[in-house]
Design a protein around this motif. Structure first.
Motif, short mmCIF file in Angstrom:
data_model
loop_
_atom_site.label_atom_id
_atom_site.label_comp_id
_atom_site.label_asym_id
_atom_site.label_seq_id
_atom_site.Cartn_x
_atom_site.Cartn_y
_atom_site.Cartn_z
N UNK A 114 -3.15 -3.80 -8.10
CA UNK A 114 -2.03 -4.32 -7.31
C UNK A 114 -0.72 -3.67 -7.74
N UNK A 115 0.12 -3.38 -6.77
CA UNK A 115 1.40 -2.73 -7.00
C UNK A 115 2.49 -3.56 -6.32
N UNK A 116 3.56 -3.80 -7.05
CA UNK A 116 4.67 -4.57 -6.51
C UNK A 116 5.56 -3.71 -5.63
N UNK B 194 10.05 -9.05 -6.56
CA UNK B 194 10.50 -8.69 -7.90
C UNK B 194 12.00 -8.91 -7.94
N UNK B 195 12.55 -8.97 -9.15
CA UNK B 195 13.97 -9.25 -9.27
C UNK B 195 14.48 -8.71 -10.59
N UNK C 194 0.82 -1.20 0.00
CA UNK C 194 0.00 0.00 0.00
C UNK C 194 0.86 1.26 0.00
N UNK C 195 1.96 1.22 0.73
CA UNK C 195 2.84 2.38 0.81
C UNK C 195 3.47 2.70 -0.53
N UNK C 196 3.65 1.68 -1.36
CA UNK C 196 4.29 1.88 -2.66
C UNK C 196 3.28 2.15 -3.77
N UNK C 197 2.00 1.99 -3.46
CA UNK C 197 1.00 2.05 -4.51
C UNK C 197 0.93 3.40 -5.20
N UNK C 198 1.02 4.48 -4.43
CA UNK C 198 0.83 5.81 -5.02
C UNK C 198 1.87 6.15 -6.09
N UNK D 185 15.53 2.13 -10.66
CA UNK D 185 14.52 1.54 -9.79
C UNK D 185 13.35 1.09 -10.67
N UNK D 186 12.69 0.02 -10.26
CA UNK D 186 11.63 -0.54 -11.09
C UNK D 186 10.54 -1.16 -10.25
N UNK D 187 9.39 -1.33 -10.86
CA UNK D 187 8.28 -1.99 -10.21
C UNK D 187 7.25 -2.42 -11.23
#
Length: 566
Positions: free
Chosen positions: A151-153, A66-67, A42-46, A143-145
């Motif tokens: 849903x957010x990684x 993730x990798x 949730x913290x990374x979602x925005x 940096x990546x995601x």
């Protein structure tokens, strides 16, 4: 490596300090709960949602981290797995096709986007996805995601390799091998993840183990059970085991910290695998080896951020500017069956550990290299190793660990010792072409070693060394004190002097500890710093430096170094 027979420290954050980007917090050594994982997501979602276009509504989740891997000067391979619906667990074959978006940026908040795209995850690929991103700048942190619907990684760091012609002052790699889930926690990964100075990390094989629960290497105590509980044989089995490993928070943390460069060894398939079978495979009762090997390969390439190389194997080459190139070997796909220890077959020129094409590729690459160092990712030990007159009480557990006869002179024929023609040809090539600064980086044997690699061990040191070798111990897999069930250090105190007496090219061996290495390379020397863990069964295990060895440019020999380089 043979394990049973079967009948029918954090370094200064210089780079991130210079960029002004704060380092990721050190992950908790305790197992993360679903609630904590959801809070982190949730913290990374925005920031990630803002960086990517909105996706279709749904209920997917990123449960396996993730990798990134195989860094190039202009790109890197990104990986994740999405769970589109709760029942789409690894190996299930269930779940709908799901669009997964990815983004690469210059900052952790993912505001400086440099690349983005999407890929479809499906049950046919176990809902794993890869993005081979190109067009990036060399020697740069990114940096990546990922997103899938709402849903957010997690957001992770990666790093590209230096430009091919760059004058690189230094490189630093974490080095690990042999992680048995049931034997302990992956604290070695956690301690490497806490560092802020890694260009990449090398996994030299046995990323996972194929055994049934309780069957191998736990000192009679299963710290945490395998999934599935039975020995893995089918594609669904291998996928499920990979999925279990990727839930480990320490492993996830390291994958989130730096790109991995990985090769496989035998346990990604089955113990003592060779081209036509394995010790831990019973043809017929466990299906065909051809089908089992294909299943293991497919699951590996689905679940690992590794580019498929020649013939769907893991041998390939990466370059890190003018400082080093890294040749990565596959010593399972083409090898002949292991000979019996003591058999004259070990010297048969018709037998091979590399296969003809791979050996020619390796020799040509070493001869053509114009870098200061030639590093070789090598899954089994190349330096000769003979067991001579060790005390009987010590020889038995050593023989069990290495798969050796329990008396007399013995060789571990799963190593290069079992394929001496290939070794002689390779070392002769290094000598005849005056190829210097070749360093083998090795796993498998569950012990730490610092070796010269002599052309002729029998006449060493009169006959010179052609290369050097650093062997890292296991992350958790049994080593000698575990096999002997003795207090840590007891066996090492007896074994090291005897091993070095019989093998004069061995500068150091630690038979008893678990941990990892950090390889530090400059134009002047390649140095391996060896670290050990306080207790593999403690999820909060501490790490401490134990030894450092280096090889100076032009020497082809190992010497002790005083301390890790800051």
């Amino acid at each position: 490596m043979t394990s049973r027979q079967r009948s029918p420290q954090s370094a200064p954050a210089a780079r991130e300090a210079a960029s002004g980007t704060p380092a990721a917090p050190t992950p908790s050594p305790r197992r993360r709960t679903v609630v904590k994982a959801a809070a982190a997501t949730a913290a990374l979602a925005a920031p990630l949602a803002a960086a990517l276009p909105a996706r279709a509504a749904g209920a997917p989740a990123f449960l396996h981290g993730v990798a990134s891997g195989d860094p190039l000067p202009d790109g890197v391979l990104l990986w994740t797995r999405v769970t589109p619906v709760p029942e789409a667990v690894p190996g299930s074959g269930l779940g709908p096709d799901t669009e997964v978006g990815w983004v690469v940026a210059t900052d952790r908040a993912l505001t400086g986007v440099v690349a983005r795209g999407s890929v479809t995850a499906s049950a046919a690929g176990d809902h794993t996805v890869k993005a081979d991103v190109r067009g990036l700048a060399p020697a740069t942190d990114y940096y990546f995601g990922f997103t899938a619907g709402p849903a957010v990684s997690p957001v992770a760091r990666t790093r590209t390799a230096p430009a091919a012609d760059a004058n690189v002052s230094g490189l630093r790699f974490g080095v690990v091998s042999c992680a048995n889930w049931e034997a302990g926690y992956f604290s070695a990964y956690r301690h490497l993840a806490a560092r802020t100075d890694l260009d990449a990390w090398l996994h030299l094989g046995d990323y996972l183990y194929e055994y049934a629960s309780g069957e191998y290497g736990t000192r009679d105590t299963v710290v945490r059970p395998h999934s599935p509980a039975h020995e893995i044989i089918t594609l669904a089995d291998y996928r499920t085991r990979h999925g279990r490993y990727k839930t480990d928070p320490d492993l996830q943390a390291l994958h989130h910290r730096a790109p991995v460069v990985a090769i496989w060894d035998d346990h990604e398939f089955a113990d003592n695998a060779w081209s036509g079978g394995a010790v831990n495979h019973t043809e017929g009762a466990e299906g065909s080896w051809t089908d089992r090997r294909a299943a293991a390969r497919q699951a590996y390439f689905e679940w690992m951020p590794v580019r498929q190389a020649v013939e769907g194997t893991t041998y390939r080459r990466l370059r890190f500017g003018r400082l080093a190139d890294l040749s990565l070997l596959d010593l399972r796909s083409f090898r002949s069956q292991q000979a019996a220890s003591g058999s004259a077959a070990v010297d048969d020129p018709g037998r091979t550990i590399t296969g003809r094409a791979q050996l020619d590729w390796l020799k040509a690459g070493l001869a053509a290299s114009d870098t200061a160092w030639r590093l070789i990712g090598n899954s089994v030990m190349i330096a000769p190793f003979a067991v001579g007159a060790l005390p009987a009480s010590l020889l038995a557990p050593l023989a069990e660990l290495l798969g050796l006869p329990r008396g007399g002179l013995a060789l571990n024929t799963d190593e290069w010792d079992g394929y001496t023609a290939d070794r002689r040809e390779l070392l002769a090539h290094l000598r005849s072409h005056a190829i210097r600064n070749t360093v083998f980086l090795t796993g498998d044997i569950h012990m730490a070693w610092a070796n010269d690699v002599p052309v002729d061990a029998g006449t060493y040191p009169l006959t010179p060394s052609a290369a050097t070798e650093f062997v890292v111990t296991s992350v958790t897999s049994d080593n000698l004190d575990d096999t002997a069930k003795l207090p840590e250090g007891t066996v090492a105190a007896l074994a090291e002097p005897e091993i070095r007496l019989t093998n004069r090219h061995v500068h150091w061996v630690d038979t008893d500890r678990h941990g990892y290495g950090v390889l530090d390379v400059t134009a002047d020397r390649a140095q391996m710093d060896f670290y050990v863990l306080s207790d593999r069964t403690d999820p909060a295990a501490t790490s401490s430096w134990i030894r450092s060895y280096r090889t100076r440019s032009g020497t082809q020999t190992v010497e002790r170094a005083s301390a890790p380089v800051a």
